[in-house]
Design a protein around this motif. Structure first.
Motif, PDB file in Angstrom:
ATOM      1  N   ASP A 128     -14.564 -15.139  16.402  1.00 16.04           N
ATOM      2  CA  ASP A 128     -15.266 -14.377  15.356  1.00 16.04           C
ATOM      3  C   ASP A 128     -16.198 -15.332  14.610  1.00 16.04           C
ATOM      4  N   HIS A 129     -17.482 -15.319  14.990  1.00 14.60           N
ATOM      5  CA  HIS A 129     -18.408 -16.314  14.431  1.00 14.60           C
ATOM      6  C   HIS A 129     -18.560 -16.175  12.923  1.00 14.60           C
ATOM      7  N   ALA A 130     -18.480 -14.941  12.414  1.00 19.29           N
ATOM      8  CA  ALA A 130     -18.632 -14.748  10.969  1.00 19.29           C
ATOM      9  C   ALA A 130     -17.449 -15.360  10.222  1.00 19.29           C
ATOM     10  N   THR A 166     -19.897 -25.655  14.495  1.00 16.03           N
ATOM     11  CA  THR A 166     -20.493 -25.865  15.822  1.00 16.03           C
ATOM     12  C   THR A 166     -20.108 -24.718  16.743  1.00 16.03           C
ATOM     13  N   LYS A 167     -18.825 -24.331  16.692  1.00 10.07           N
ATOM     14  CA  LYS A 167     -18.360 -23.204  17.515  1.00 10.07           C
ATOM     15  C   LYS A 167     -19.104 -21.921  17.117  1.00 10.07           C
ATOM     16  N   ALA A 168     -19.280 -21.702  15.814  1.00 12.84           N
ATOM     17  CA  ALA A 168     -19.990 -20.507  15.345  1.00 12.84           C
ATOM     18  C   ALA A 168     -21.440 -20.518  15.832  1.00 12.84           C
ATOM     19  N   CYS A 169     -22.066 -21.702  15.838  1.00 14.18           N
ATOM     20  CA  CYS A 169     -23.446 -21.805  16.343  1.00 14.18           C
ATOM     21  C   CYS A 169     -23.495 -21.535  17.845  1.00 14.18           C
ATOM     22  N   THR A 191     -24.750 -23.402   7.633  1.00 18.05           N
ATOM     23  CA  THR A 191     -23.399 -23.909   7.407  1.00 18.05           C
ATOM     24  C   THR A 191     -23.170 -25.224   8.137  1.00 18.05           C
ATOM     25  N   LEU A 192     -23.615 -25.306   9.394  1.00 25.56           N
ATOM     26  CA  LEU A 192     -23.420 -26.548  10.145  1.00 25.56           C
ATOM     27  C   LEU A 192     -24.177 -27.699   9.474  1.00 25.56           C
ATOM     28  N   ALA A 193     -25.345 -27.416   8.932  1.00 17.93           N
ATOM     29  CA  ALA A 193     -26.088 -28.443   8.193  1.00 17.93           C
ATOM     30  C   ALA A 193     -25.274 -28.933   6.999  1.00 17.93           C
ATOM     31  N   ALA A 194     -24.686 -27.992   6.255  1.00 25.83           N
ATOM     32  CA  ALA A 194     -23.869 -28.363   5.093  1.00 25.83           C
ATOM     33  C   ALA A 194     -22.660 -29.184   5.516  1.00 25.83           C
TER      34      ALA A 194
END
Length: 146
Positions: free
Chosen positions: A45-47, A75-78, A91-94
């Motif tokens: 669930d990427h969200a 990373t997984k969500a991306c 989010t990954l940037a943060a």
């Protein structure tokens, strides 16, 4: 059975919701347990992954943060969104900024900005400037309410 209100949360979103409540009550360790259970319940669930990694990357309370786990989940969500979804890239940037990897954070934030809706541009540009200044982002909306 159905309609039994005191039932334990079992779905990813329910567990994430309870984790937020625990964080508001100043209980980061218990919140982390719910986040772990949410990931186990909804690994694709990427969200859900995105929301958890955002908290782990940006929470004002250092006890609630975990940069390396935030990077892994974001990373997984991306990956699940084909590296083309603005919230996940943001989010990954943060998460990378929380880990002190600002070059990577800047690159990802730029990718997020390229995809950002107008209403998100100012916030995302402000984050980009923070990363360029070597600062991690803290989300004030997550501050302990208790």
């Amino acid at each position: 059975g159905p309609g039994h209100w005191s039932a334990e949360p079992t779905t990813g979103p329910e567990l994430v919701a309870r984790a937020h409540l625990l964080l508001c009550q100043g209980k980061p360790a218990e919140a982390r347990e719910d986040f772990a259970a949410a990931i186990a319940a909804a690994p694709e669930d990427h969200a859900c992954l995105n929301e958890i990694s955002w908290v782990l990357a940006t929470h004002p309370n250092p006890e609630a943060r975990d940069g390396p786990v935030a990077v892994r989940l974001a990373t997984k969500a991306c990956e699940l969104t084909n590296w083309d979804s603005e919230p996940e890239l943001d989010t990954l940037a943060a998460a990378y900024a929380e880990c002190g990897e600002f070059d990577r954070a800047i690159e990802l934030q730029q990718s997020a900005l390229d995809r950002a809706p107008t209403e998100a541009l100012l916030e995302e540009e402000a984050r980009l400037k923070q990363y360029q200044a070597g600062e991690a982002f803290r989300d004030p909306s997550l501050a302990d309410e208790a």
